[in-house]
Design an enzyme around this catalytic site. Sequence first.
Site, mmCIF file in Angstrom:
data_model
loop_
_atom_site.group_PDB
_atom_site.id
_atom_site.type_symbol
_atom_site.label_atom_id
_atom_site.label_comp_id
_atom_site.label_asym_id
_atom_site.label_seq_id
_atom_site.Cartn_x
_atom_site.Cartn_y
_atom_site.Cartn_z
ATOM 1 N N ASP A 452 21.472 -42.762 -13.670
ATOM 2 C CA ASP A 452 20.276 -42.916 -12.832
ATOM 3 C C ASP A 452 19.958 -41.618 -12.091
ATOM 4 O O ASP A 452 20.811 -40.718 -11.977
ATOM 5 C CB ASP A 452 20.535 -44.044 -11.818
ATOM 6 N N ASP A 521 11.565 -50.268 -12.709
ATOM 7 C CA ASP A 521 12.244 -51.191 -11.794
ATOM 8 C C ASP A 521 11.440 -52.460 -11.606
ATOM 9 O O ASP A 521 11.920 -53.418 -11.020
ATOM 10 C CB ASP A 521 12.448 -50.521 -10.428
HETATM 11 C C1 GLA Z 1 17.445 -47.556 -9.359
HETATM 12 C C2 GLA Z 1 17.433 -48.232 -10.698
HETATM 13 C C3 GLA Z 1 17.766 -49.693 -10.534
HETATM 14 C C4 GLA Z 1 19.106 -49.839 -9.881
HETATM 15 C C5 GLA Z 1 19.126 -49.104 -8.548
HETATM 16 C C6 GLA Z 1 20.508 -49.071 -7.968
HETATM 17 O O1 GLA Z 1 16.396 -47.990 -8.570
HETATM 18 O O2 GLA Z 1 16.222 -48.047 -11.339
HETATM 19 O O3 GLA Z 1 17.764 -50.347 -11.779
HETATM 20 O O4 GLA Z 1 20.090 -49.312 -10.733
HETATM 21 O O5 GLA Z 1 18.683 -47.764 -8.698
HETATM 22 O O6 GLA Z 1 20.558 -48.421 -6.765
#
Ligand code: GLA
Length: 696
Positions: A452, A521
């Site tokens: 990420d 997300d």
């Molecule tokens: C990002 C990702 C999510 C999740 C969060 C965790 O927003 O896109 O899917 O993994 O971080 O903090």
Amino acid sequence: MPIHSKPNYWILETDSTAYSLGVNSHGLLTHAYWGKRLPSQNDYPETPVMVNWESFNNAAHLTPEEYPAYTGMKYVEPDILVTFPDGVRDLVLHFEDAELQAGEKPELHVHLRDDHYPVQLTLHYRVHEAQDLIERWVSIHNLGGDPVMIERIFSALWHLPPGQDYFLSHLTGNWNDEMHLRRELLTYGSKILESRRLTTSHQHNSWFVIDHGNVDEDHGEVWFGVLAWSGNWKLTAEVTDYAATRLHQGLNDWDFAWRLNQGETFTTPSSLAGYTPDGFSSASQKLHDYAREHVLPHGKMLNKVLYNSWEATFFFVEEESQARLAEMAASIGVELFVVDDGWFHKRDNDWTGLGDWWPDEEKFPHGLAPLIQKVNSLGMDFGLWIEPEMVNPDSDLYRAYPDWVIHFPTRQRSEGRNQLILNLARQNVRDYLIEKIDHLLSEYNIRFIKWDMNRHVSEPGFMDSPGDPREIWVRYVQGVYSVWRELARRHPEVVWQSCSGGGGRADFGILQLADQIWVSDNTDAIARLSIQEGFSRVFPANTMEAWVTDAGKDILPLSFRFHASMCGVLGIGGNLMLWSPDDIAEAAKWIDTYKDIRHIIQLGDLYRLRCVSHDNCPAIQYVSKDQAESVLFAFRTYMPEPYRLSPIYLRGLIPEAMYNVEGCATPRTGAAWMHDGLQIDLNNFQSTLRLIKRVE
Ligand code: GLA
């Protein structure tokens, strides 16, 4: 060999297209042709020669140079700008020679040289015949003693056939709302799309499509392309004063500089572009095939159905709750259980822990091994979330090495989500990350990593840079690639997913390392239909991770949420502990169905039959490469009554072959399904999945 060479003229042929260039009688390397492949090599036009026709319209300005440098009397966009050690900012490139390289992917290298300064520029071309794509990149070599400053070096200039009234399609968005299609007429002047955020960005994507109007998903000429780069990029679509339409694509020159020392070479990322006479779906299919054939680390591997803990347990991941979730996940047929954020040292919220990549001592007193063993004993692989490029000021790592972050020493360090960015342009930072993540992957049986990146850059300082501090924009991305590549080399069994707060790093550069992309997300299925449609214009379904969650559950039936996620790599992200027995049983049924058809979805040809961008009843079809099997998804979001849905016209079938469409009484020919279509009636927020099979 699909590259033909005549004296000072080259034709690059793919299965259905051709691209030609040559040195014109004024000695300029000039673009000649890009479009449909022509029957004979003699059909391709000669390199154009322009003449001055009055003092304001010079030959240099009017000539479609293949890669114009900043020099002479031309006021079109140059693709390269340099400053020589003596302060001269004028690059005069002359054709030197060219070489052809045979092989599975033949290449042409055209060498140009400045006629005064010891600088050589090479334009590289690689032909991807089956996907009708030409790959271009550029390298510059300093053959002299003093450093040359590069201030702009794009990967390619793509010339459209002469004319105007071209339309540019591109994708725009935001966090939680990525990949919306825009299409606009290009008029005189320049339209710039770019990222200045250190990464690809949610806001714009480097993908483009150009068309001449009168184009739809199945018909019409389009020229399209992508940049294989995960950092700052720029696309300039220029219509010159004489209606020449050109697209420049490459590294963003905003705040960019690169000091090229004696003997050094700088190489740009690749720009890939293609042509098709068969509309937007065909352009997407060519990129999809290219990604699967030549880019993805695991190529045409079928991706597993995963469970991800994020939306169920957020930071509250500990052995017991995850083990319970894992049991539920296994019971519905999940194949890969992924623990998201929250598992590492002191990570109880988003203020702490990033950088300290070892299991939290309280949540996992015996490390991750007991949970992984449990997951494995349930028949699933285990996966983990990491965010290697980031550090929280409240972490052991930051307390020990505060200077490892990107910063200006005299300025406050702006935090995004309470975190700062580690400077991966630095070797010691890269070494630390490789050591820590390698340790995790070596100690534990981890088969999947979600990588990420949850903020964009600020204060882009790199005061002890080996070159110009502005090299950080490129060196950082090279650093990310090199850490990732080294970890992948040491752990080839791991499948990687690229995430950046959803789809903030979706590009053909990262796909060389990651088999999947976390698209957004936003997991509401209605929002997803649109985001996924935008994504599908560029990337194949086997890269599109899509979870079924609890978002929108009060309006959208579970079947609708499953259907939306089954359009890519199916995953589950809802809190299974709260699902009813009926939901659990239904989920198991859909997962089972998905496993039967995922080879068609993940590896087949995708057709957008009705686009969500202009229809509240979108339909998507996937057809296996042998055209024997196909899957149709149709959705109805909200349309006030009375409303009669129009028929769905299938695509990609063999006209003479007979096909059975699930839910329809009698088999019909491919031609009938494609031209007479089938009527599917749906209520608001209803969806359907139909399996289509060739019967004779
Ligand atoms: C990002 C990702 C999510 C999740 C969060 C965790 O927003 O896109 O899917 O993994 O971080 O903090």
